[in-house]
Every structure is written in structure tokens, then in C-alpha cells.
Write an enzyme that holds these catalytic residues in place. Structure first.
Site, short mmCIF file in Angstrom:
data_model
loop_
_atom_site.label_atom_id
_atom_site.label_comp_id
_atom_site.label_asym_id
_atom_site.label_seq_id
_atom_site.Cartn_x
_atom_site.Cartn_y
_atom_site.Cartn_z
CB ILE A 160 -0.96 -0.03 1.08
CG1 ILE A 160 -1.96 -1.38 0.94
CG2 ILE A 160 -1.84 1.27 1.29
CD1 ILE A 160 -2.82 -1.37 2.25
CB ALA A 239 -2.01 1.82 8.75
NE ARG A 240 -6.67 -2.40 11.44
CZ ARG A 240 -7.26 -2.99 9.91
NH1 ARG A 240 -7.11 -1.81 9.06
NH2 ARG A 240 -7.43 -3.96 9.58
CG ASP A 264 -10.43 5.17 5.72
OD1 ASP A 264 -11.43 5.61 5.80
OD2 ASP A 264 -10.00 4.14 5.24
CD GLU A 269 -11.94 2.10 12.59
OE1 GLU A 269 -12.48 1.05 12.18
OE2 GLU A 269 -10.97 2.43 12.27
CG HIS A 287 -11.88 1.14 8.63
ND1 HIS A 287 -11.33 0.51 9.78
CD2 HIS A 287 -11.21 0.38 7.36
CE1 HIS A 287 -10.49 -0.50 9.52
NE2 HIS A 287 -10.54 -0.56 8.18
CB ILE A 288 -14.57 4.05 3.12
CG1 ILE A 288 -13.81 5.39 2.94
CG2 ILE A 288 -15.80 4.37 3.77
CD1 ILE A 288 -14.48 6.49 1.72
N GLY A 289 -11.15 2.56 3.21
CA GLY A 289 -9.78 2.46 2.53
C GLY A 289 -10.00 1.54 1.22
CB SER A 290 -10.30 -1.93 0.87
OG SER A 290 -11.04 -2.77 1.93
C1 DGY Z 1 -8.40 -4.33 5.94
O1 DGY Z 1 -8.29 -5.17 4.99
O2 DGY Z 1 -7.57 -4.64 6.74
C2 DGY Z 1 -9.22 -3.26 6.18
O3 DGY Z 1 -8.73 -2.28 6.77
C3 DGY Z 1 -10.53 -3.88 6.59
O4 DGY Z 1 -10.39 -4.15 7.87
#
Ligand code: DGY
Length: 321
Positions: A160, A239-240, A264, A269, A287-290
Site C-alpha cells: 500500500i 492503516a490502523r 480513515d 472504532e 474506514h472506507i480504504g478498500s
Molecule cells: C483491511 O483489509 O485490513 C481493512 O482495513 C478492513 O479491515
């Protein structure tokens, strides 16, 4: 193995992805439309060979100890793995499959969305337009900071991180990074390596977090790191949430030590630090990254292919433990 229902899908997957597991494995799926409780998950997985979970399903050592002896493989519909006790799974001989690669580009798009949204004050701009109180263009209105031509520091130069770096080159940014190990020159593609995180921070007009959450990275972006950022810096997190010390970031945002944050992901959360909901210089996403149709389908296909390979005795390309 496609002849009997040996797969339990515990997470609430998109319909099209759930359908894949049903078609290919006659899987039994979570039909509750929500995350299962631990007792529900343990009940559902009884007698199964494979369990499909996602980042909101916690497989702590305690839960792993209660998984049935029939279970051979856990598939996580995520790239993050912090929700599973991998050592405990390994100790029980349970394999783990995840979704590397297929979500990198969508996550990198979201990282740029965060950078642009935070730097160009998108929330405030959009709120003004929608309020009906916009009185027209003025030279002073909603001045942000430029993204193009600035220095981007990436913490975590995995797939990423590298996809973010590739986009950054198109914006004429100078890319810097910190990673556990320096990358080979071909993968670096001109990015400048810093073996010290404070040194990376000092070079980062934009500081983007793209490393996994682990005991080594939790709370890593703290006051000591944030105080090294240049004035007008923008912090982004794809990331987190727990990699950031929230109190330290909020202080820097409130005091104006940095310009803005694009986030994100959040610690705890969905119960996020309340300041992230009220600060005007926080561009936050849930949390819409993917979260695109095609990426979420690709994640499902990868897990199904991996599971098929596992059941036929081959090595799944997405096996992570
Ligand atoms: C991931 O793929 O880790 C996304 O953040 C969903 O948790």
C-alpha cells in the site's frame, strides 16, 4: 472440497462475495446482518474446516483455544491481521489466509483522498456550499495547503505504501519513507529511506501512515514524532487508528502545530476520540480504504481461490501463516 458445507462465513460480507462462498463451497453464512458475538461465532464454526472472518471479528488466544478441532484454516477478509492471535493459531496448526495485493490500489486512492481532503479543507468547503450561506468567491476564502510539489513521508513501505508513493510521483512530490528494512532500489523507485522515524517526520510535509498495527507500532506516532513534523504538516492514516497517540495528535491539531489530519481509521472504532468529530481541520472517513465494489469482490475471489488451493493440497498464494 466442494461437496459438503465445511465453510462457515462468520462475517457479514457483501452479497456478491457471500454468493461466491456459497457457490464454491456451499458455505454457511452469517445471516444476522451484523458482527457475530464470540459465542455465535463459536457455535457457527462447530464441525467446520474453514472459518471466514474480518477485522471486526476477534480471534484472541482465548477464542482460538475454543475453536473446534475440525478447523484447519481461517480466512480473513482483510489485509490487517491484528484481530487474530497468529501465534495461538499457529500453535494449533491452523493456517491463515488474507487478502494482500488486491486492495492496495484502492487503499492508495483513499490515502490521496485523505491528503487532498485534509489539505484543501474539503469538509469546510462542502459544508459552506451546502449551507446556502456562500456569498461568492473571495481571495481569502478557505485557503488550504498545496499537495503538489511537497514532501511526502510514508511510514510503512509495503504494497500500500508503494502504491501511495507511485501516485505521489504524479503529484510531483518528493517521497521519503521509513520501514523496518530498506527496500531494493527498484522498489524504492527514487524514494528516500530514513532509518529513523523522527528523521522521516522532520522531512514530511505530508506524513502518511501505511504500516500494520502490531505491538511494535501501537502508539508509535506520539508527541515525540508529531513535534518533529514541519509547520503546516498534514498527518494521514490509512492503516490502523491505534498507531497514533490520539491525545498527541489532537493537541497538535488544536494548537495549530500542524495544519490538518486526514483519517480513515481510528482507535476504538466506532467510538472514536470525540475531538475528531468536532475539529474543523480533521477530514475523517469511516474506514472506507478498500471500499469499492470491485476491490471487495477481488478480496472475496482471492480468499475463495486460496481456500480451494488449500483444500486441494496446494499452497495458497495468499497464505500468511
Ligand atoms: C483491511 O483489509 O485490513 C481493512 O482495513 C478492513 O479491515
Amino acid at each position: 472440497m466442494t461437496d459438503s458445507p465445511h465453510v462457515f462465513v462468520a462475517c457479514d460480507l457483501p452479497e456478491s462475495v457471500q454468493a461466491l462462498f456459497v457457490e464454491r463451497f456451499q458455505a454457511r453464512c452469517n445471516d444476522k446482518g451484523r458482527t457475530l458475538t464470540a459465542p455465535e461465532l463459536l457455535e457457527g464454526v462447530k464441525g467446520k474446516r474453514a472459518l471466514v472472518i474480518t477485522a471486526t471479528d476477534c480471534l484472541s488466544a482465548d477464542i482460538v483455544a475454543q475453536l473446534p478441532d475440525t478447523l484447519e484454516v481461517v480466512c480473513t477478509y482483510s489485509i490487517g491481521m491484528e484481530h487474530m492471535d497468529i501465534d495461538a493459531l499457529k500453535a494449533r496448526g491452523i493456517a491463515v489466509l488474507a487478502t494482500p495485493d488486491v486492495l492496495s490500489e484502492s487503499c492508495a486512492d483513499t490515502a490521496f483522498l485523505l491528503m487532498l481532503g485534509a489539505a484543501r479543507r474539503v469538509l469546510e468547503s462542502s459544508a459552506l456550499l451546502r449551507s446556502g450561506e456562500w456569498t461568492g468567491w473571495t481571495p481569502r476564502q478557505l485557503l488550504g495547503v498545496d499537495v503538489w510539489g511537497r514532501r511526502l513521508g510514508i511510514l510503512g513501505m509495503g504494497r500500500i505504501g508503494r502504491a501511495i508513493a507511485q501516485r505521489a510521483r504524479g503529484f510531483g512530490m518528493e517521497v521519503h519513507y521509513h520501514n523496518r528494512n530498506r527496500l531494493a532500489e527498484a522498489l524504492e523507485a527514487g524514494a528516500i529511506y530514513h532509518d529513523s522515524l523522527p528523521e522521516l517526520a522532520a522531512q514530511s510535509d505530508f506524513f502518511c501512515i501505511a504500516c500494520p498495527s502490531s505491538p511494535a507500532t501501537r502508539g508509535l506516532v506520539n508527541t515525540a514524532i508529531i513535534s518533529r513534523l514541519p509547520p503546516q504538516a498534514v498527518v494521514c492514516n490509512i492503516a490502523r487508528g491505534d498507531i497514533i497517540d490520539d491525545a498527541a495528535l489532537v493537541e497538535a491539531l488544536e494548537s495549530g502545530a500542524i495544519a490538518a489530519a486526514g483519517l480513515d481509521v481510528f482507535a476504538g472504532e466506532p467510538d472514536i476520540h470525540p475531538a475528531y468529530r468536532r475539529l474543523p481541520n480533521v477530514f475523517g472517513l469511516p474506514h472506507i480504504g478498500s471500499a469499492t465494489e470491485s476491490t471487495r469482490l477481488a478480496m472475496g475471489r482471492l480468499l475463495c481461490d486460496g481456500l480451494q488451493a488449500y483444500f486441494s493440497g496446494a499452497q495458497p498464494s495468499n497464505r500468511v501463516a
